[in-house]
Motif scaffolding. Structure first.
Motif, PDB file in Angstrom:
ATOM      1  N   GLY A   1       0.820  -1.201   0.000  1.00 47.58           N
ATOM      2  CA  GLY A   1       0.000   0.000   0.000  1.00 47.58           C
ATOM      3  C   GLY A   1       0.849   1.244   0.000  1.00 47.58           C
ATOM      4  N   PRO A   2       0.232   2.419   0.139  1.00 56.01           N
ATOM      5  CA  PRO A   2      -1.211   2.636   0.338  1.00 56.01           C
ATOM      6  C   PRO A   2      -2.004   2.455  -0.943  1.00 56.01           C
ATOM      7  N   LEU A   3      -3.302   2.251  -0.752  1.00 54.75           N
ATOM      8  CA  LEU A   3      -4.183   2.006  -1.884  1.00 54.75           C
ATOM      9  C   LEU A   3      -5.345   2.993  -1.854  1.00 54.75           C
TER      10      LEU A   3
ATOM     11  N   ALA B   1      -6.166  -7.431   2.097  1.00 59.17           N
ATOM     12  CA  ALA B   1      -5.324  -6.268   1.833  1.00 59.17           C
ATOM     13  C   ALA B   1      -5.133  -5.433   3.096  1.00 59.17           C
ATOM     14  N   ALA B   2      -6.177  -5.345   3.924  1.00 62.24           N
ATOM     15  CA  ALA B   2      -6.061  -4.597   5.179  1.00 62.24           C
ATOM     16  C   ALA B   2      -5.123  -5.288   6.153  1.00 62.24           C
ATOM     17  N   GLU B   3      -5.113  -6.610   6.128  1.00 61.15           N
ATOM     18  CA  GLU B   3      -4.287  -7.368   7.065  1.00 61.15           C
ATOM     19  C   GLU B   3      -2.849  -7.538   6.592  1.00 61.15           C
ATOM     20  N   HIS B   4      -2.602  -7.364   5.276  1.00 65.09           N
ATOM     21  CA  HIS B   4      -1.252  -7.541   4.722  1.00 65.09           C
ATOM     22  C   HIS B   4      -0.878  -6.348   3.847  1.00 65.09           C
TER      23      HIS B   4
ATOM     24  N   VAL C   1      -5.330  -8.314  -6.107  1.00 65.91           N
ATOM     25  CA  VAL C   1      -6.130  -7.615  -5.116  1.00 65.91           C
ATOM     26  C   VAL C   1      -6.092  -6.115  -5.377  1.00 65.91           C
ATOM     27  N   ALA C   2      -4.932  -5.644  -5.811  1.00 67.46           N
ATOM     28  CA  ALA C   2      -4.748  -4.217  -6.080  1.00 67.46           C
ATOM     29  C   ALA C   2      -3.951  -4.052  -7.357  1.00 67.46           C
ATOM     30  N   LEU C   3      -4.319  -3.051  -8.126  1.00 67.21           N
ATOM     31  CA  LEU C   3      -3.712  -2.875  -9.436  1.00 67.21           C
ATOM     32  C   LEU C   3      -3.599  -1.384  -9.727  1.00 67.21           C
ATOM     33  N   GLY C   4      -2.417  -0.949 -10.088  1.00 65.77           N
ATOM     34  CA  GLY C   4      -2.222   0.458 -10.413  1.00 65.77           C
ATOM     35  C   GLY C   4      -2.541   1.389  -9.263  1.00 65.77           C
ATOM     36  N   GLY C   5      -2.263   0.941  -8.029  1.00 64.21           N
ATOM     37  CA  GLY C   5      -2.513   1.765  -6.858  1.00 64.21           C
ATOM     38  C   GLY C   5      -3.941   1.756  -6.375  1.00 64.21           C
ATOM     39  N   GLN C   6      -4.803   0.928  -6.965  1.00 62.21           N
ATOM     40  CA  GLN C   6      -6.217   0.894  -6.589  1.00 62.21           C
ATOM     41  C   GLN C   6      -6.625  -0.492  -6.100  1.00 62.21           C
TER      42      GLN C   6
END
Length: 689
Positions: A427-429, A583-586, A633-638
């Motif tokens: 992150g951050p996301l 994502a919140a936990e890792h 889970v996350a892509l391009g900062g999102q």
């Protein structure tokens, strides 16, 4: 919720059988939550508590009216505050602190709401709203959920003295005695609440379980019994024995025979309520019975005296331990039970009794109320501070799916050679995972996601340019609705009117759905579309049951046969888990959260519509899950996902130019493919930030 008894009272005032009945109630609740076999209906212990509280509080008020001719509101509320608030607020504060550390950050918005609701005794309404909130999908069990019953009682305590005053006023202006006026008011309220409970439980059981109007009759039943005490003292001993045995039998039958499949409270709650009334009534005759002797045994009286603290402590202790260690086995659950009793004893000795029997507070009711208000303000202030410092959605500044485009200036966008290079490793996301469940299109707040049970579209759900000549309709469920922000932006650019026909958990079908309101909604949608044909209908779905496929094809074919263009937006994959929680936990190792995608549930349904009707398909999946073996889970900062397989609104907004180009390639837009740039992403409305 058990009301704590006085520590020092005369034998006449402190009834050992009622203390024992408290013990039965709290043990039923405790053993039920500890998953002990044979107590499937242990949740009904709360109903027993309601009857006890209604009986005791009404008896107290009646004695005050008979003694003084009035009710001192200040003294009444001061006594309630000294008895209930200290332990309740200590447990709320401790649970808040422990939950903040133990639970996933994604639960914090709900946690803060529950802390505030518990502090101000309205958490039952908070939970009722959440129980029917489609966006609450994925919400965990609240460690403060059990405070709903405390909230119901406190609302009763606020209402009942006011009704007593009203009864006294009516009695003064009529020929009726105060006791008669009060009895008539209470009987009317109790009967109305019971009818409401039966109707609401049948129509909306999720909310009926928590809300105050469906529960007042249970407290009212105990209150009505308090009026009958003088008449009961003339009962024969044999009648008292039979009444007590029948009463405790009804309570026991409820605890062992009822389960969560029974609609509750409704008429079924008559079993424990009537049983409790009979037990208390038998004890009010003055004749000792087998039941009263058993309930009055020393161990039962001790547990009854601790029942309030046991009730407060057991649930957060269980929820937080299982959150940390996973589901507990029999030994772990037994230790939770023993730990609950030990903590409850300490809570009573160190918190409850010192405040309740403080001479400085009891002698000055105003001081009690001031101390109560201050304590509530402190706890609420801590929750408010946590809420004020939470992340916000804010404006999107990250690339999202644009990071997958090899050449944004090319007229045809191709994937980069190595899509994994765009996957975020830390992150951050945007949005922060703790806000994932809040990152939804605004049409939810507008009430345009039609709820369960509603079988007609809402004609007011119109977006884009309302007066436009070109009309585009959206028909489907929340998986199509996740693109609402993108489609609204496209509609504004193209000067379309956008009509929503979106219903929770309902595919765009006219038959075959297990829920008949889905079929009826689909038929009503098709009828409206035929009566006032749009230029284009966009359909999408997360897919449900196989019988729906034929109804989906029939609905789409009816439209295309009428000359209405239909476009299918393909379903996206399910990440296989609660991706936003992972994502919140890792936050420093997001790749840990990658998993092989589950089946794309809606795809077979939508492919069949395409094959049978020729409706073209827009597939956005290369920009959501570009590799077949894992989905990011996350892509391009999102952050890609919120609940289930739904996309966050942030990510769906960033897909706007991709969806826009898809419609353009099919010839449905004025803008050409070359006119649509990678940065044509709508800003988040100011009110949604």
């Amino acid at each position: 919720m058990p009301t704590p008894p006085p520590r020092s009272a005369s034998a006449r005032d402190r009834r050992r059988d009622i203390e024992g009945l408290r013990a039965v109630a709290v043990l039923a609740v405790l053993l039920y939550h500890l998953r002990v076999p044979g107590v499937s209906g242990g949740f009904a212990g709360v109903d027993v508590f309601f009857v006890i509280s209604g009986f005791l509080i009404t008896g107290l008020l009646l004695r005050e009216v008979e003694r003084t001719g009035r009710v001192s509101q200040r003294d009444f509320y001061a006594r309630r505050a000294r008895r209930l608030l200290p332990a309740a607020l200590v447990v709320v504060a401790a649970t808040f602190a422990a939950s903040w550390l133990v639970l996933s950050p994604t639960t914090r918005p709900d946690l803060v709401a529950d802390v505030l609701g518990s502090t101000f005794y309205v958490v039952n309404w908070v939970l009722a709203a959440r129980s029917v909130d489609y966006l609450a999908e994925g919400s965990g069990v609240s460690p403060l959920q059990h405070y709903w019953s405390l909230a119901v009682e406190e609302q009763f305590y606020l209402l009942w003295p006011l009704l007593v005053l009203l009864g006294l006023v009516l009695a003064a202006r009529s020929r009726y005695a105060p006791r008669t006026a009060l009895l008539a008011l209470l009987a009317t309220l109790t009967a109305a609440s019971f009818v409401w409970s039966v109707v609401a439980t049948a129509q909306s059981p999720a909310t009926a379980y928590f809300v105050t109007p469906t529960r007042l009759w249970e407290l009212g039943a105990g209150a009505l019994l308090a009026f009958a005490v003088p008449a009961l003292r003339g009962w024969p001993a044999a009648a008292a024995h039979v009444t007590a045995l029948v009463g405790i039998g009804l309570v026991v039958v409820t605890v062992v025979a009822v389960d969560t499949s029974t609609p509750w409270p409704g008429s079924a709650a008559l079993l424990p309520v009537l049983g409790s009334v009979l037990v208390i009534a038998a004890g009010s005759t003055g004749h000792p019975t087998v039941v009263s002797r058993a309930l009055g045994l020393a161990p039962m009286v001790v547990v009854g005296g601790l029942s309030y603290s046991i009730y407060l402590v057991h649930w957060p202790l269980l929820v937080l331990l299982e959150e940390q260690r996973g589901a507990l086995g029999p030994l772990g659950l037994a230790l939770v039970g023993l730990g609950t009793v030990a903590i409850a004893a300490l809570l009573r000795v160190l918190v409850e009794d010192p405040v309740r029997f403080s001479t400085g507070l009891s002698a000055r009711p105003g001081r009690s109320l001031l101390a109560a208000g201050t304590a509530m303000a402190v706890v609420a202030g801590a929750a408010g501070l946590a809420w004020a410092t939470r992340p916000t959605l804010g404006e999107t500044t990250t690339a999202g799916p644009a990071a997958l485009v090899a050449d944004p200036w090319d007229w045809r966008w191709e994937l980069v050679e190595d899509p994994r290079s765009a996957y975020d490793t830390e992150g951050p996301l945007q949005p922060d995972p703790s806000l994932a469940r809040e990152d939804v299109p605004s049409y939810y707040e507008d009430g345009c996601q039609v709820r369960d049970g509603v079988d007609v579209p809402d004609p007011g759900c119109v977006y884009g340019e309302r007066d436009a000549d070109t009309v585009v309709a959206l028909w489907g469920d929340s998986k199509l609705g996740q693109y609402a922000s993108a489609l609204d932006e496209i509609a504004r650019r193209e000067s379309w009117r956008l009509d929503y026909y979106l219903k929770s958990a309902c595919s765009p079908t006219v038959s075959g759905a297990a829920a008949e309101d889905c079929n009826a909604f689909g038929r009503a949608t098709v009828e409206q579309l035929l009566d006032d044909p749009p230029h284009l209908v966009i359909i999408g779905s997360g897919g449900f049951e196989e019988p729906e496929q034929e109804g989906m094809v029939e609905g789409a074919r009816t439209l295309t046969d009428a000359g209405i263009d239909v476009v299918v937006v393909d379903d996206n994959p399910h990440p296989g888990h609660a991706a936003y929680e992972c994502a919140a936990e890792h936050p420093s190792d997001l790749l840990t959260c990658e998993q092989p995608p589950q089946s794309v549930d809606g795809r077979p349904f939508l492919e069949l519509v395409h094959e049978e009707t020729g409706a073209p398909v827009i597939d956005l999946n290369p920009w959501i899950c570009p590799e077949e073996d894992t989905c990011p889970v996350a892509l391009g900062g999102q952050l890609v996902y919120r609940q289930g397989s739904h996309l966050t609104d942030t990510y769906a907004r960033s897909l706007t130019p991709f969806l826009y180009r898809g419609l353009s390639e099919l010839g449905f837009t004025e803008a050409s493919v070359r006119d649509i740039a990678i940065g044509d992403v709508p800003a988040r409305p100011e009110g949604d930030r």
